[in-house]
Enzyme design. Sequence first.
Site, PDB file in Angstrom:
ATOM      1  N   GLU A   1       0.849  -1.194   0.000  1.00  0.00           N
ATOM      2  CA  GLU A   1       0.000   0.000   0.000  1.00  0.00           C
ATOM      3  C   GLU A   1       0.884   1.244   0.000  1.00  0.00           C
ATOM      4  O   GLU A   1       1.823   1.350   0.790  1.00  0.00           O
ATOM      5  CB  GLU A   1      -0.945   0.029   1.214  1.00  0.00           C
TER       6      GLU A   1
ATOM      7  N   GLU B   1       5.092   5.180   3.282  1.00  0.00           N
ATOM      8  CA  GLU B   1       4.504   6.460   3.690  1.00  0.00           C
ATOM      9  C   GLU B   1       5.599   7.493   3.872  1.00  0.00           C
ATOM     10  O   GLU B   1       6.695   7.163   4.311  1.00  0.00           O
ATOM     11  CB  GLU B   1       3.804   6.281   5.026  1.00  0.00           C
TER      12      GLU B   1
ATOM     13  N   ASP C   1      -2.443  11.997  -3.212  1.00  0.00           N
ATOM     14  CA  ASP C   1      -2.553  13.453  -3.385  1.00  0.00           C
ATOM     15  C   ASP C   1      -2.626  13.781  -4.869  1.00  0.00           C
ATOM     16  O   ASP C   1      -1.739  13.379  -5.631  1.00  0.00           O
ATOM     17  CB  ASP C   1      -1.329  14.144  -2.754  1.00  0.00           C
TER      18      ASP C   1
ATOM     19  N   THR D   1     -11.925   4.628   4.646  1.00  0.00           N
ATOM     20  CA  THR D   1     -10.764   5.389   5.101  1.00  0.00           C
ATOM     21  C   THR D   1     -11.283   6.793   5.454  1.00  0.00           C
ATOM     22  O   THR D   1     -12.412   7.163   5.106  1.00  0.00           O
ATOM     23  CB  THR D   1      -9.645   5.497   4.045  1.00  0.00           C
ATOM     24  N   LYS D   2     -10.415   7.546   6.134  1.00  0.00           N
ATOM     25  CA  LYS D   2     -10.790   8.895   6.575  1.00  0.00           C
ATOM     26  C   LYS D   2     -11.343   9.722   5.398  1.00  0.00           C
ATOM     27  O   LYS D   2     -12.366  10.374   5.500  1.00  0.00           O
ATOM     28  CB  LYS D   2      -9.526   9.552   7.144  1.00  0.00           C
ATOM     29  N   TYR D   3     -10.636   9.632   4.270  1.00  0.00           N
ATOM     30  CA  TYR D   3     -11.018  10.452   3.120  1.00  0.00           C
ATOM     31  C   TYR D   3     -12.301   9.959   2.476  1.00  0.00           C
ATOM     32  O   TYR D   3     -13.137  10.751   2.062  1.00  0.00           O
ATOM     33  CB  TYR D   3      -9.879  10.503   2.098  1.00  0.00           C
ATOM     34  N   GLU D   4     -12.480   8.632   2.428  1.00  0.00           N
ATOM     35  CA  GLU D   4     -13.713   8.085   1.849  1.00  0.00           C
ATOM     36  C   GLU D   4     -14.933   8.577   2.610  1.00  0.00           C
ATOM     37  O   GLU D   4     -15.930   8.975   2.022  1.00  0.00           O
ATOM     38  CB  GLU D   4     -13.675   6.558   1.894  1.00  0.00           C
TER      39      GLU D   4
HETATM   40  C1  LIG Z   1      -4.593  12.061   0.792  1.00  0.00           C
HETATM   41  S1  LIG Z   1      -3.702  10.992   1.812  1.00  0.00           S
HETATM   42  C2  LIG Z   1      -4.598   9.467   1.769  1.00  0.00           C
HETATM   43  C3  LIG Z   1      -4.350   8.587   2.960  1.00  0.00           C
HETATM   44  C4  LIG Z   1      -5.078   7.232   2.996  1.00  0.00           C
HETATM   45  N1  LIG Z   1      -4.693   6.376   1.889  1.00  0.00           N
HETATM   46  C5  LIG Z   1      -6.582   7.396   3.057  1.00  0.00           C
HETATM   47  O1  LIG Z   1      -7.251   7.011   2.095  1.00  0.00           O
HETATM   48  O2  LIG Z   1      -7.077   7.927   4.056  1.00  0.00           O
HETATM   49  C6  LIG Z   1      -2.248  10.643   0.836  1.00  0.00           C
HETATM   50  C7  LIG Z   1      -1.151   9.999   1.655  1.00  0.00           C
HETATM   51  O3  LIG Z   1      -0.101   9.620   0.753  1.00  0.00           O
HETATM   52  C8  LIG Z   1       1.157   9.902   1.329  1.00  0.00           C
HETATM   53  N2  LIG Z   1       2.115  10.093   0.217  1.00  0.00           N
HETATM   54  C9  LIG Z   1       2.110  11.116  -0.681  1.00  0.00           C
HETATM   55  N3  LIG Z   1       3.103  10.974  -1.582  1.00  0.00           N
HETATM   56  C10 LIG Z   1       3.754   9.815  -1.253  1.00  0.00           C
HETATM   57  C11 LIG Z   1       4.884   9.131  -1.788  1.00  0.00           C
HETATM   58  N4  LIG Z   1       5.547   9.615  -2.858  1.00  0.00           N
HETATM   59  N5  LIG Z   1       5.282   7.978  -1.201  1.00  0.00           N
HETATM   60  C12 LIG Z   1       4.630   7.498  -0.103  1.00  0.00           C
HETATM   61  N6  LIG Z   1       3.546   8.122   0.450  1.00  0.00           N
HETATM   62  C13 LIG Z   1       3.115   9.256  -0.101  1.00  0.00           C
HETATM   63  C14 LIG Z   1       0.911  11.160   2.156  1.00  0.00           C
HETATM   64  O4  LIG Z   1       1.865  11.298   3.204  1.00  0.00           O
HETATM   65  C15 LIG Z   1      -0.509  10.908   2.686  1.00  0.00           C
HETATM   66  O5  LIG Z   1      -0.490  10.246   3.937  1.00  0.00           O
END
Ligand SMILES: C[S@@+](CC[C@H](N)C(=O)[O-])C[C@H]1O[C@@H](n2cnc3c(N)ncnc32)[C@H](O)[C@@H]1O
Length: 299
Positions: free
Chosen positions: A23, A48, A98, A166-169
């Site tokens: 993941e 992460e 993101d 997930t939080k965002y969903e």
């Molecule tokens: C918008 S959040 C979504 C978190 C989670 N998957 C959820 O659905 O709640 C995006 C996550 O991706 C991580 N992230 C962004 N770019 C990344 C990268 N290049 N490698 C690893 N993680 C990354 C960020 O730190 C953040 O925690």
Amino acid sequence: MLSCYINYKSIEKPLPWKDLLVEIGFGRGDFTVKLAKDNPDRKIIGFELSAVSVEKLMKRVKKENLRNVHCVRLDAYWGFYLLLKDSSVERIYMNYPDPWFKKRHHKRRLTKEDNLYIFARKLKKGGEIRIRTDHRPFVEFTLEEAGKLSAFEISVRRLEVEEPLTKYERKWLLEGKELTEIIMKKVKDPPERSIPRLKEVKELFPVKVEGKELNLRALENSQFQLGEKVYLKFFKFYEGEEGYLLETLLSEEGFLQKFFILVKRKGNSYVVDVSPFSEVLRTENVQRAVQVVAEEGFV
Ligand SMILES: C[S@@+](CC[C@H](N)C(=O)[O-])C[C@H]1O[C@@H](n2cnc3c(N)ncnc32)[C@H](O)[C@@H]1O
């Protein structure tokens, strides 16, 4: 046995495992924990960038006594590049990566071509990348980048999410947003291409400087270009008990490392080395940074 947290700087690479579930960007880790419980016989690895997220996942893994989850605090591209063997991954999940809305930031997107290339190499044939997003332009971008590799069979569908959300969903479903899932199935290896690379070395060697006077002030706030896309910057130096510590930043193909270089007096000479308190990924360019201090920090 490796603990939940994998320190990529100090382990033997690549990891020996296969049929991995990976993941990328696990955030609070809800999905990771579910994945681990649903697949007790599989190894799960999460990449992460956020230290807080890594802490949270480690706590949950400990509390729930999960033994098949590992997490690495590292950009996903370098995580795949450094740690995973080719054809060792069964499935890659990216939930709400993101989207980097602005055009000039698109090169930071997780689904840019270089990233998809390395993900495709590490997937086994028939393995899949599953991406969830609420952002339509991100879907278009991803399809365009994936299309350049001719490695995937791609399908896109409206996502019906199951608990746990997930939080965002949760947030987006409450807002009435439409969620999309992209599924990319690897049908063949992408053709070989040039990609960002790091060259590791087994050991870093100290450099001895004889018959010269120390002049570290000349290096403060100075920059060097060590090669194409390799930059070295020195900040302040500090005088400590052990000797002089020079704060150093090295960027290799966008892979950043911050560490201290230690300059120690030994009899009539000096020894320049990476500080034993700085943990670094041992690359050729870290060795060159030590060399630069030995050459430019003395008169
Ligand atoms: C918008 S959040 C979504 C978190 C989670 N998957 C959820 O659905 O709640 C995006 C996550 O991706 C991580 N992230 C962004 N770019 C990344 C990268 N290049 N490698 C690893 N993680 C990354 C960020 O730190 C953040 O925690």
